[in-house]
Design an enzyme around this catalytic site. Sequence first.
Site, PDB file in Angstrom:
ATOM      1  N   ASP A 154      20.287   1.263 -24.425  1.00 54.94           N
ATOM      2  CA  ASP A 154      19.680   2.206 -25.256  1.00 54.94           C
ATOM      3  C   ASP A 154      19.191   1.439 -26.477  1.00 54.94           C
ATOM      4  O   ASP A 154      19.728   0.416 -26.792  1.00 54.94           O
ATOM      5  CB  ASP A 154      20.799   3.266 -25.640  1.00 54.94           C
ATOM      6  CG  ASP A 154      20.057   4.536 -26.310  1.00 54.94           C
ATOM      7  OD1 ASP A 154      18.880   4.550 -26.396  1.00 54.94           O
ATOM      8  OD2 ASP A 154      20.867   5.076 -26.799  1.00 54.94           O
ATOM      9  N   ASN A 188      14.351  11.619 -19.041  1.00 57.04           N
ATOM     10  CA  ASN A 188      13.392  10.520 -19.465  1.00 57.04           C
ATOM     11  C   ASN A 188      12.012  11.196 -19.199  1.00 57.04           C
ATOM     12  O   ASN A 188      11.165  10.754 -19.575  1.00 57.04           O
ATOM     13  CB  ASN A 188      13.660   9.319 -19.164  1.00 57.04           C
ATOM     14  CG  ASN A 188      14.696   8.700 -19.825  1.00 57.04           C
ATOM     15  OD1 ASN A 188      15.342   7.428 -19.220  1.00 57.04           O
ATOM     16  ND2 ASN A 188      14.987   9.020 -20.878  1.00 57.04           N
TER      17      ASN A 188
HETATM   18  C1  FPP Z   1      16.502   3.567 -23.902  1.00 57.58           C
HETATM   19  O1  FPP Z   1      15.774   3.158 -25.098  1.00 57.58           O
HETATM   20  C2  FPP Z   1      15.784   3.032 -22.788  1.00 57.58           C
HETATM   21  C3  FPP Z   1      15.013   3.414 -21.806  1.00 57.58           C
HETATM   22  C4  FPP Z   1      15.070   4.901 -21.600  1.00 57.58           C
HETATM   23  C5  FPP Z   1      14.757   2.888 -20.904  1.00 57.58           C
HETATM   24  C6  FPP Z   1      15.467   1.318 -20.446  1.00 57.58           C
HETATM   25  C7  FPP Z   1      14.612   0.644 -19.929  1.00 57.58           C
HETATM   26  C8  FPP Z   1      14.372  -0.674 -19.841  1.00 57.58           C
HETATM   27  C9  FPP Z   1      15.540  -1.519 -20.239  1.00 57.58           C
HETATM   28  C10 FPP Z   1      13.377  -1.612 -19.273  1.00 57.58           C
HETATM   29  C11 FPP Z   1      13.571  -1.688 -17.788  1.00 57.58           C
HETATM   30  C12 FPP Z   1      13.337  -0.413 -17.047  1.00 57.58           C
HETATM   31  C13 FPP Z   1      12.221  -0.112 -16.122  1.00 57.58           C
HETATM   32  C14 FPP Z   1      12.155   1.301 -15.761  1.00 57.58           C
HETATM   33  C15 FPP Z   1      11.290  -0.872 -15.762  1.00 57.58           C
HETATM   34  P1  FPP Z   1      15.219   4.340 -25.899  1.00 57.58           P
HETATM   35  O2  FPP Z   1      13.718   4.361 -25.709  1.00 57.58           O
HETATM   36  O3  FPP Z   1      15.810   5.444 -25.728  1.00 57.58           O
HETATM   37  O4  FPP Z   1      15.388   3.749 -27.369  1.00 57.58           O
HETATM   38  P2  FPP Z   1      15.630   4.725 -28.653  1.00 57.58           P
HETATM   39  O5  FPP Z   1      16.654   5.407 -28.393  1.00 57.58           O
HETATM   40  O6  FPP Z   1      15.546   3.533 -29.561  1.00 57.58           O
HETATM   41  O7  FPP Z   1      14.265   5.406 -28.764  1.00 57.58           O
END
Ligand code: FPP
Length: 242
Positions: free
Chosen positions: A19, A67
């Site tokens: 995250d 998501n």
């Molecule tokens: C959470 O950060 C992360 C995700 C929803 C996706 C995780 C994906 C990766 C680490 C890249 C590799 C994955 C793929 C599908 C190629 P967030 O976007 O929720 O961050 P935030 O909470 O700061 O907004």
Amino acid sequence: MFVLSSEENKLEHIAIIMDGNGRWAKKRGLPRTLGHRKGAEVVKEICQAAEKAGIKYLTLYAFSTENWKRSAEEVNALMDLLRQYLKSDLKELQDHGVCIRFIGERHMLAPDIVESMAKLEEETAQNDKMTLCVALSYGSRQEIVHAARRVAELAKRGDINIEDIDEKLFSDMLYTQGIPDPDILIRTSGEQRISNYLLWQLAYTEFFFTDTLWPDFNEKLLLEIIDSYKSRERRYGKVKAQ
Ligand code: FPP
């Protein structure tokens, strides 16, 4: 009184909720998608670090069923990133002896992605150094409902009796069939939630929360968590050892 042997603090499976990609990008004035790109690079570093540390199973939450509600732009960027890794990673997985498994609702994903996933799973099935389990379009409640339906179907067909339904049989109906429950769950970015991740499988897992955003997570932090886990006493509901 039960006394636990040190053997019970086994460590074979680490699950991670990656995250904080969006916040990492925002802090730098970058688009969220660049946070995901950096996050994907960290995935590689952590896979290698886990393998080096002798971890047998690593389960990563790459994309949840929830998501899908993000903007089309962000979903498309994540799917493109996924395509890129699915196409380029076979050699690396083979070189490292990594077997890959995907858990989640495949019918939600584009056909070319599903095809690449199946190909990677098939071609790495014999690798036994580490299993990398990637949760994609995954939601734990959905997984449990899916398992319940499979059990009901078996009972309806007369293949099992109601009395045959136990934890083992139910576990075998989950996407994670054959994978031991996680010993450690890590969530980055300071959030302290499970977010519909492995609800059944995390029953006795030790939880670790770190404020570090996923793109800043690294091998050193992973090893610190592993170290800290070793000194935790896992009791599985039993009385504390004296
Ligand atoms: C959470 O950060 C992360 C995700 C929803 C996706 C995780 C994906 C990766 C680490 C890249 C590799 C994955 C793929 C599908 C190629 P967030 O976007 O929720 O961050 P935030 O909470 O700061 O907004």
